[in-house]
Enzyme design. Structure first.
Site, PDB file in Angstrom:
ATOM      1  CG  HIS A 107      39.532  37.528  37.698  1.00 38.86           C
ATOM      2  ND1 HIS A 107      39.044  37.647  36.771  1.00 38.86           N
ATOM      3  CD2 HIS A 107      39.852  38.634  38.543  1.00 38.86           C
ATOM      4  CE1 HIS A 107      38.519  39.192  37.000  1.00 38.86           C
ATOM      5  NE2 HIS A 107      39.118  39.667  38.073  1.00 38.86           N
ATOM      6  CD  GLU A 143      38.719  40.528  42.089  1.00 43.97           C
ATOM      7  OE1 GLU A 143      39.433  41.523  42.132  1.00 43.97           O
ATOM      8  OE2 GLU A 143      38.275  39.748  41.330  1.00 43.97           O
TER       9      GLU A 143
END
Length: 256
Positions: free
Chosen positions: A98, A171
């Site tokens: 992430h 993302e």
């Protein structure tokens, strides 16, 4: 023909005590009978809650995973969590790479690659996060950035990758967080197409790619109906169990 499941889930990040996490799980369990069978619910609680939340949801359709892990099985890695520990807790998947991990904790494409290979080795499904910055997008470098992130992540996965079922979460960095702006669904779909193409070049099989980045009740329906978006990785819009259930309902009502 069996239709592929649409993965709809959330990471709790650094939120929730054990009691709060179990209350969330109980609320989710009560709602599961009404959840569309085409949806695959999943949650990623903090490690301190992982075992108990997994047990609370045992026997249900909900997949429970971790937010990070180390690539070594054991050793002098103070504060780290190994794949063996995740397997011992019953983790179904692990979120890797992430942007917050990359930006604040020094993770690189190389370390994400090591972690992805370790997850595959231990039979834990990796959910690898990739995405470009706003500056990279505006400079026309988004494709190059995604190709490097995806190809490096898959570098050491070996022959077990297909059995484990590697997934990616696209993302875009400019779309995540409190101040993020969600990607245009058509733009997101093109990036998903790219990620799938790169993955297939390496694995000879297509992977599932989820979209994450300011997903909410207003944009979830359009996003989930894009051809190459295989699910939604939701942030703060799903931290409340009721909101998560409502969002799954919205997606369920809209899928074609």
């Amino acid at each position: 023909m069996t239709m592929a499941l649409l993965w709809i889930g959330t990471s709790w990040k650094m939120n929730k005590t054990l009691g709060e996490g179990l209350a969330y799980a109980e609320t989710l369990l009560r709602a599961l009978p009404s959840v569309n069978h085409r949806l695959q619910p999943f949650i990623a609680p903090p490690f301190t809650l992982l075992r108990e939340v997994k047990q609370a949801l045992s026997g249900s359709a909900v997949k429970v995973g971790a937010q990070n892990m180390h690539w070594q099985d054991a050793g002098a890695w103070t504060g780290e969590i190994s794949p063996l520990m995740l397997a011992d807790c019953g983790a179904d998947f692990v979120e890797l790479g992430h942007y917050e991990r990359r930006r604040y904790f020094g993770e690189t494409n190389h370390t994400v690659s090591l972690k992805t290979a370790a997850a595959v080795r231990h039979g834990i499904r990796p959910l690898v996060c990739v995405g470009e910055t706003l500056a990279e997008r505006e400079a026309g470098r988004a494709e190059d950035v995604l190709r490097e992130q995806v190809s490096t992540a898959l570098r050491g996965v070996g022959s077990r990758a297909q059995a484990v079922g590697i997934m990616f979460a696209y993302e875009p960095i400019w779309a995540i967080g409190e101040s993020g702006s969600p990607a245009d669904p058509n733009y997101a779909d093109r990036q998903h197409t790219l990620i799938k193409r790169i993955s297939k070049e390496i694995l000879s099989t297509e992977v599932s790619v989820l979209y994450g980045g300011s997903v909410n009740m207003d944009n979830s329906s359009e996003l989930i109906n894009m051809k190459n978006i295989d699910g939604l990785f939701i942030g703060r819009s799903a931290w409340d169990a009721g909101d998560y259930i409502d969002l799954m309902g919205k997606v369920s009502d809209s899928i074609r």
